[in-house]
Structure formats: C-alpha cells, structure tokens
Design a protein around this motif. Structure first.
Motif, PDB file in Angstrom:
ATOM      1  N   HIS A   1      18.089 -22.452 -14.549  1.00  0.00           N
ATOM      2  CA  HIS A   1      18.997 -21.427 -15.054  1.00  0.00           C
ATOM      3  C   HIS A   1      18.201 -20.270 -15.666  1.00  0.00           C
ATOM      4  CE1 HIS A   1      21.786 -19.646 -18.112  1.00  0.00           C
ATOM      5  NE2 HIS A   1      22.442 -19.471 -16.996  1.00  0.00           N
ATOM      6  N   LEU A   2      17.178 -20.601 -16.441  1.00  0.00           N
ATOM      7  CA  LEU A   2      16.365 -19.558 -17.075  1.00  0.00           C
ATOM      8  C   LEU A   2      15.580 -18.755 -16.033  1.00  0.00           C
ATOM      9  CD1 LEU A   2      15.357 -21.578 -20.206  1.00  0.00           C
ATOM     10  CD2 LEU A   2      16.707 -19.472 -20.195  1.00  0.00           C
ATOM     11  N   LYS A   3      15.122 -19.414 -14.972  1.00  0.00           N
ATOM     12  CA  LYS A   3      14.447 -18.678 -13.889  1.00  0.00           C
ATOM     13  C   LYS A   3      15.398 -17.667 -13.276  1.00  0.00           C
ATOM     14  CE  LYS A   3      10.809 -21.882 -12.722  1.00  0.00           C
ATOM     15  NZ  LYS A   3      10.466 -23.126 -12.122  1.00  0.00           N
ATOM     16  N   ASN A   4      16.657 -18.049 -13.101  1.00  0.00           N
ATOM     17  CA  ASN A   4      17.665 -17.113 -12.583  1.00  0.00           C
ATOM     18  C   ASN A   4      17.877 -15.957 -13.557  1.00  0.00           C
ATOM     19  OD1 ASN A   4      18.129 -18.493 -10.209  1.00  0.00           O
ATOM     20  ND2 ASN A   4      19.790 -19.721 -11.055  1.00  0.00           N
ATOM     21  N   CYS A   5      17.908 -16.258 -14.851  1.00  0.00           N
ATOM     22  CA  CYS A   5      18.066 -15.206 -15.868  1.00  0.00           C
ATOM     23  C   CYS A   5      16.888 -14.232 -15.819  1.00  0.00           C
ATOM     24  CB  CYS A   5      18.166 -15.822 -17.270  1.00  0.00           C
ATOM     25  SG  CYS A   5      19.663 -16.785 -17.560  1.00  0.00           S
ATOM     26  N   ILE A   6      15.670 -14.767 -15.673  1.00  0.00           N
ATOM     27  CA  ILE A   6      14.465 -13.932 -15.593  1.00  0.00           C
ATOM     28  C   ILE A   6      14.555 -13.026 -14.372  1.00  0.00           C
ATOM     29  CG2 ILE A   6      11.970 -13.988 -15.133  1.00  0.00           C
ATOM     30  CD1 ILE A   6      11.956 -16.639 -16.848  1.00  0.00           C
ATOM     31  N   SER A   7      14.925 -13.611 -13.248  1.00  0.00           N
ATOM     32  CA  SER A   7      15.039 -12.844 -12.011  1.00  0.00           C
ATOM     33  C   SER A   7      16.071 -11.727 -12.156  1.00  0.00           C
ATOM     34  CB  SER A   7      15.417 -13.813 -10.882  1.00  0.00           C
ATOM     35  OG  SER A   7      15.908 -13.123  -9.784  1.00  0.00           O
ATOM     36  N   GLN A   8      17.205 -12.042 -12.742  1.00  0.00           N
ATOM     37  CA  GLN A   8      18.250 -11.042 -12.929  1.00  0.00           C
ATOM     38  C   GLN A   8      17.797  -9.932 -13.876  1.00  0.00           C
ATOM     39  OE1 GLN A   8      22.107 -12.556 -13.944  1.00  0.00           O
ATOM     40  NE2 GLN A   8      23.035 -10.728 -13.109  1.00  0.00           N
ATOM     41  N   ALA A   9      17.109 -10.306 -14.956  1.00  0.00           N
ATOM     42  CA  ALA A   9      16.631  -9.308 -15.909  1.00  0.00           C
ATOM     43  C   ALA A   9      15.608  -8.378 -15.250  1.00  0.00           C
ATOM     44  CB  ALA A   9      16.028  -9.994 -17.138  1.00  0.00           C
ATOM     45  N   LYS A  10      14.722  -8.954 -14.441  1.00  0.00           N
ATOM     46  CA  LYS A  10      13.728  -8.123 -13.742  1.00  0.00           C
ATOM     47  C   LYS A  10      14.404  -7.189 -12.747  1.00  0.00           C
ATOM     48  CE  LYS A  10       9.649 -11.016 -14.219  1.00  0.00           C
ATOM     49  NZ  LYS A  10       8.746 -11.977 -13.590  1.00  0.00           N
ATOM     50  N   LYS A  11      15.428  -7.699 -12.083  1.00  0.00           N
ATOM     51  CA  LYS A  11      16.159  -6.869 -11.119  1.00  0.00           C
ATOM     52  C   LYS A  11      16.857  -5.715 -11.842  1.00  0.00           C
ATOM     53  CE  LYS A  11      19.040  -9.199  -8.746  1.00  0.00           C
ATOM     54  NZ  LYS A  11      19.935  -9.915  -7.842  1.00  0.00           N
ATOM     55  N   GLN A  12      17.489  -6.003 -12.965  1.00  0.00           N
ATOM     56  CA  GLN A  12      18.167  -4.953 -13.749  1.00  0.00           C
ATOM     57  C   GLN A  12      17.177  -3.893 -14.211  1.00  0.00           C
ATOM     58  OE1 GLN A  12      21.303  -4.209 -14.444  1.00  0.00           O
ATOM     59  NE2 GLN A  12      21.985  -5.911 -13.183  1.00  0.00           N
ATOM     60  N   ARG A  13      16.023  -4.337 -14.679  1.00  0.00           N
ATOM     61  CA  ARG A  13      15.013  -3.381 -15.153  1.00  0.00           C
ATOM     62  C   ARG A  13      14.516  -2.526 -13.996  1.00  0.00           C
ATOM     63  NH1 ARG A  13      10.507  -4.251 -17.935  1.00  0.00           N
ATOM     64  NH2 ARG A  13      10.897  -2.221 -18.775  1.00  0.00           N
ATOM     65  N   SER A  14      14.324  -3.134 -12.829  1.00  0.00           N
ATOM     66  CA  SER A  14      13.823  -2.330 -11.711  1.00  0.00           C
ATOM     67  C   SER A  14      14.868  -1.317 -11.238  1.00  0.00           C
ATOM     68  CB  SER A  14      13.359  -3.226 -10.556  1.00  0.00           C
ATOM     69  OG  SER A  14      14.464  -3.848  -9.936  1.00  0.00           O
ATOM     70  N   LEU A  15      16.140  -1.643 -11.403  1.00  0.00           N
ATOM     71  CA  LEU A  15      17.196  -0.677 -11.059  1.00  0.00           C
ATOM     72  C   LEU A  15      17.107   0.546 -11.963  1.00  0.00           C
ATOM     73  CD1 LEU A  15      20.321  -2.997 -10.589  1.00  0.00           C
ATOM     74  CD2 LEU A  15      19.034  -1.809  -8.805  1.00  0.00           C
ATOM     75  N   HIS A  16      16.771   0.312 -13.229  1.00  0.00           N
ATOM     76  CA  HIS A  16      16.687   1.414 -14.188  1.00  0.00           C
ATOM     77  C   HIS A  16      15.418   2.232 -14.026  1.00  0.00           C
ATOM     78  CE1 HIS A  16      20.240   0.585 -16.585  1.00  0.00           C
ATOM     79  NE2 HIS A  16      19.956  -0.689 -16.484  1.00  0.00           N
ATOM     80  N   TYR A  17      14.373   1.597 -13.495  1.00  0.00           N
ATOM     81  CA  TYR A  17      13.083   2.297 -13.427  1.00  0.00           C
ATOM     82  C   TYR A  17      12.653   2.626 -12.003  1.00  0.00           C
ATOM     83  CZ  TYR A  17      12.718   1.154 -18.327  1.00  0.00           C
ATOM     84  OH  TYR A  17      12.952   1.061 -19.672  1.00  0.00           O
ATOM     85  N   SER A  18      13.577   2.552 -11.058  1.00  0.00           N
ATOM     86  CA  SER A  18      13.166   2.864  -9.684  1.00  0.00           C
ATOM     87  C   SER A  18      13.486   4.300  -9.343  1.00  0.00           C
ATOM     88  CB  SER A  18      13.849   1.920  -8.719  1.00  0.00           C
ATOM     89  OG  SER A  18      15.247   1.990  -8.859  1.00  0.00           O
TER      90      SER A  18
END
Length: 113
Positions: free
Chosen positions: A96-113
């Motif tokens: 579950h935490l790996k999924n949370c990490i993946s989602q957080a990284k995806k959200q951050r990349s959306l903001h910084y792409s």
C-alpha cells in the motif's frame, strides 16, 4: 519495550496530529511531526501502536488524494510514505505504501513537468 503510559501518550499525540492534517493550514507542519515520531518511536512500538501509525499515514494518503493538490503537500506526503515504507514489515502495508509513493511521485511530476 515502551511503557504503556508512554504509548498511550504517543497514541493521543497521533490522534491530535490526525485531526490537524484535516486542516489545510496545519497539514504541512503536522506531517513532519508524524515523520519525527515514526523515526523515533516506530521501531520500538507495540503492534497496536504500529497500527495507529499506519492508520495516520493512510489518512494522510487519503487526504492528499481527495483534498490537497499543492506540490508542497505531496512532497511532505512522499517523504512520510517513503519513511513508513522503510519501517513497516507487513507485506500488505508495504504494498500500500509503495502505491502511495508511486502516486505522490506521479503527482509531483505533473506539477513539475
């Protein structure tokens, strides 16, 4: 092993932090406090206290997914998820935490792409 009064006190602090993350203006200061407690106390915590920690971390994930979209919130969440994932041992919690990490990284990349 932690004393029960010390665990009870920490449980109350976690409950208070869980209330604070519900308030947008308190989120960014509350998540690092959760991180700090995790680092110091999780390794020696009882199973019930570990469940409380995990519950608060899951609440942070839910709040991020449903309410707060600013990059700073996601960065705070990412750090919390990464620390938590390094500490938990239950496979379901780790996944579950790996999924949370993946989602957080995806959200951050959306903001910084």
């Amino acid at each position: 092993m932690e004393s029960s009064s010390s665990e009870s006190s920490l449980n109350q602090q976690l409950e208070e932090l869980q209330k604070q993350i519900e308030k947008k203006q308190r989120f960014e200061e509350s998540v690092p406090a959760i991180n700090s407690h995790l680092k110091l106390r999780y390794p020696s915590a009882s199973p019930s206290l570990r469940k409380s920690f995990y519950s608060v971390v899951c609440r942070v994930a839910t709040i991020l997914k449903t309410r707060y979209t600013a990059p700073g919130f996601w960065l705070a969440g990412l750090r919390l998820f990464e620390l938590s994932e390094s500490l938990v041992s239950a496979p379901a919690e780790k996944d579950h935490l790996k999924n949370c990490i993946s989602q957080a990284k995806k959200q951050r990349s959306l903001h910084y792409s």
